[in-house]
Design an enzyme around this catalytic site. Structure first.
Site, PDB file in Angstrom:
ATOM      1  CB  CYS A 109      17.257   9.504 -26.951  1.00 40.95           C
ATOM      2  SG  CYS A 109      17.449  10.463 -25.435  1.00 40.95           S
TER       3      CYS A 109
ATOM      4  CG  ASP B 157      10.911   7.744  -2.873  1.00 40.83           C
ATOM      5  OD1 ASP B 157      11.303   7.480  -1.720  1.00 40.83           O
ATOM      6  OD2 ASP B 157      10.472   8.867  -3.216  1.00 40.83           O
TER       7      ASP B 157
ATOM      8  CB  CYS C 186      14.567   6.567 -23.850  1.00 42.73           C
ATOM      9  SG  CYS C 186      14.512   8.354 -24.111  1.00 42.73           S
TER      10      CYS C 186
ATOM     11  CG  ASP D 188       5.636   8.031   2.790  1.00 41.82           C
ATOM     12  OD1 ASP D 188       6.206   9.117   2.741  1.00 41.82           O
ATOM     13  OD2 ASP D 188       5.774   7.226   3.734  1.00 41.82           O
TER      14      ASP D 188
ATOM     15  CB  CYS E 234      19.546   7.879 -24.099  1.00 41.72           C
ATOM     16  SG  CYS E 234      17.965   7.386 -23.368  1.00 41.72           S
TER      17      CYS E 234
ATOM     18  CG  HIS F 233      15.994  11.405 -21.442  1.00 34.03           C
ATOM     19  ND1 HIS F 233      16.790  10.502 -22.113  1.00 34.03           N
ATOM     20  CD2 HIS F 233      16.808  12.072 -20.581  1.00 34.03           C
ATOM     21  CE1 HIS F 233      18.055  10.622 -21.697  1.00 34.03           C
ATOM     22  NE2 HIS F 233      18.091  11.563 -20.765  1.00 34.03           N
TER      23      HIS F 233
HETATM   24  C1  725 Z   1      12.953  13.854  -0.498  1.00 36.97           C
HETATM   25  N1  725 Z   1      13.517  13.361   0.714  1.00 36.97           N
HETATM   26  C2  725 Z   1      12.783  12.578   1.535  1.00 36.97           C
HETATM   27  N2  725 Z   1      13.227  12.145   2.729  1.00 36.97           N
HETATM   28  C3  725 Z   1      12.205  11.437   3.267  1.00 36.97           C
HETATM   29  C4  725 Z   1      12.085  10.796   4.507  1.00 36.97           C
HETATM   30  C5  725 Z   1      10.864  10.191   4.840  1.00 36.97           C
HETATM   31  C6  725 Z   1      10.650   9.590   6.149  1.00 36.97           C
HETATM   32  O1  725 Z   1      11.535   9.605   7.035  1.00 36.97           O
HETATM   33  N3  725 Z   1       9.449   9.047   6.411  1.00 36.97           N
HETATM   34  C7  725 Z   1       8.447   9.022   5.473  1.00 36.97           C
HETATM   35  N4  725 Z   1       7.288   8.428   5.795  1.00 36.97           N
HETATM   36  N5  725 Z   1       8.591   9.542   4.221  1.00 36.97           N
HETATM   37  C8  725 Z   1       9.785  10.174   3.904  1.00 36.97           C
HETATM   38  C9  725 Z   1       9.915  10.808   2.645  1.00 36.97           C
HETATM   39  C10 725 Z   1       8.769  10.907   1.664  1.00 36.97           C
HETATM   40  C11 725 Z   1       8.814   9.961   0.544  1.00 36.97           C
HETATM   41  C12 725 Z   1       7.504  10.164  -0.225  1.00 36.97           C
HETATM   42  O2  725 Z   1       7.413  11.530  -0.674  1.00 36.97           O
HETATM   43  C13 725 Z   1       6.731  11.578  -1.897  1.00 36.97           C
HETATM   44  O3  725 Z   1       7.537  12.235  -2.816  1.00 36.97           O
HETATM   45  C14 725 Z   1       7.340  13.638  -2.768  1.00 36.97           C
HETATM   46  C15 725 Z   1       6.513  10.199  -2.375  1.00 36.97           C
HETATM   47  O4  725 Z   1       5.148   9.917  -2.236  1.00 36.97           O
HETATM   48  C16 725 Z   1       4.700   9.066  -3.264  1.00 36.97           C
HETATM   49  C17 725 Z   1       7.346   9.306  -1.446  1.00 36.97           C
HETATM   50  O5  725 Z   1       6.602   8.112  -1.159  1.00 36.97           O
HETATM   51  C18 725 Z   1       7.378   7.165  -0.465  1.00 36.97           C
HETATM   52  C19 725 Z   1      11.136  11.442   2.359  1.00 36.97           C
HETATM   53  N6  725 Z   1      11.516  12.142   1.262  1.00 36.97           N
HETATM   54 ZN    ZN Z   2      16.626   9.181 -23.702  1.00 34.67          ZN
END
Ligand code: 725
Ligand code: ZN
Length: 373
Positions: free
Chosen positions: A310, A267, A307, A93, A305, A336
């Site tokens: 499990c 993600d 895994c 990110d 599951c 898990h």
């Molecule tokens: C939970 N809800 C959520 N809405 C989001 C919206 C955005 C967004 O508009 N722009 C950017 N740049 N990032 C966002 C992110 C963070 C994802 C990252 O946050 C990190 O997870 C904590 C992880 O980093 C490894 C991940 O990497 C892509 C969001 N997370």
């Molecule tokens: Zn499992």
């Protein structure tokens, strides 16, 4: 080779699609769930364990690695793949989101964002160019453009100003993209919960040539039905020949509903985060294995599951480890939960192949108890 999307098939029943994202470190079968490894590790999991559960790609984070250990150190170590011993694809990110969610004392200008490190209060600065420099040093296969993710709720005028700046920042990312390792740069569509602004953001960004598009600004506290509504009118604005990545999502139901709406990549920290307090996802819904009722339950977390957890350990044993604060306990729940979501996406891909994703959703929701709430 650069990042390319190959559309394999569209589900006749749902409009979901089966695809492959080709990257310099390998191919990702989509729709795909991507485990989050914010600080260059998917918490408590080894790369070998992630491969055993067939995680095709993992995520890491510009903001965290910029602050610690520093992207220059990772660069001198030979990049993130070498540093964390992961030879499959990595997506990073751009850091914008974390600046707003983790640090205080921040100031946004056209140039970029000034903020204080949440670790030691140091005054720092991130800009489109800086975010690109960091991700280049990390050597990730897919980089995210530097954007602002507006809070929820947010005023129409603020969201409009913000998305227009995010579009200008995306252009600056494109212009400073060195393509050193043939990395792909995804733009991030913003626009809050406003249909006309989402369409404006999508049109502006798709007029520049990015190899993939993320839908940002969601999973920020809005009700789920609102997120689905935004997807309904935003996904059609994105090119069918490029991957769509819904950031920060999500729970099993959201992964299925997002796939039905044509999203290819997801993600979420959910599986690893809830594992740490002993909450697990099973085919019958969530199961809090710390609960006393499992003290003498010698069956697996999830009877359906296959895994490692499990196959080899009981609810009673895992509960004991968690109560005794033994690290192996959260390794077992984490293993898990990650396997559960990766397996769910394998089942989703199979359902798309057989044109029955809507039936799959109904069966899954019934068993998972999702029609209850
Ligand atoms: C939970 N809800 C959520 N809405 C989001 C919206 C955005 C967004 O508009 N722009 C950017 N740049 N990032 C966002 C992110 C963070 C994802 C990252 O946050 C990190 O997870 C904590 C992880 O980093 C490894 C991940 O990497 C892509 C969001 N997370
Ligand atoms: Zn499992």
């Amino acid at each position: 080779m650069a990042v390319k999307y190959e559309l394999i098939k569209v589900c006749k029943q749902s409009g979901a699609r089966l695809g492959r994202v080709h990257t310099p470190h390998g191919v990702i079968e989509t729709p795909a769930f991507m485990p989050v490894g914010t600080q260059a590790t998917v918490k408590t999991m080894s790369p070998e364990e992630l491969k055993t559960m067939d995680a095709q790609i993992i995520l890491s984070n510009t903001y965290h690695l910029f602050l610690r250990p520093g992207h220059d150190i990772v660069g001198r170590a030979g990049g993130l793949h070498k540093f964390m011993n992961w030879d499959r694809p990595i997506l990073t990110d751009s850091g914008g989101f974390q600046v707003f969610s983790l640090s205080d004392m921040r100031k946004i200008t056209e140039e970029g964002v000034q903020f204080r490190s949440h670790l030691n209060g140091d005054k720092l600065f991130l800009s489109p160019e800086k975010a690109m420099e960091i991700q280049n040093a990390l050597g990730s296969d897919i980089m995210m453009a530097f954007d602002e993710c507006p809070p929820y709720p947010a005023e129409y005028d603020y969201v409009k100003q913000s998305l227009e700046r995010t579009t200008r920042w995306a252009e600056r990312c494109l212009n400073s993209h060195a393509r050193k390792h043939d990395q792909g740069l995804f733009a991030i569509v913003q626009g809050g919960m406003y249909k006309d602004l989402r369409i404006q953001s999508a049109k502006d960004l798709t007029s520049m040539d990015f190899p993939g598009y993320a839908i940002g600004g969601l999973s920020v506290g809005e009700p789920k039905h609102l997120m689905y509504e935004v997807l309904d009118y935003t996904v059609p604005e994105l090119p069918t020949g490029k991957p769509r990545y819904l950031m920060g999502v999500g729970s099993p139901d959201a992964l299925i509903e997002g796939s039905i709406r044509g999203v290819d990549m997801f993600d979420c920290v959910l599986p690893t985060r809830i594992a740490r307090n002993g909450t697990t996802m099973t085919s019958q819904g969530r199961l809090v294995v710390r609960n006393a009722k499992f003290a003498e339950d010698f069956g697996p977390l999830d009877p359906e599951c296959s895994c490692y957890t499990c196959k080899n350990y009981s609810r009673a044993y895992i509960r004991h480890l968690l109560k005794a604060d033994e690290t192996f306990g959260i390794r077992l729940t984490t293993y898990h939960n990650l396997h559960f979501l990766l397996q769910l996406m394998r089942d989703v891909r199979q359902a798309i192949m057989e044109d029955r994703l809507l039936d799959f959703r109904d069966d899954f929701f019934t068993k998972y108890g999702l029609f209850d709430n």
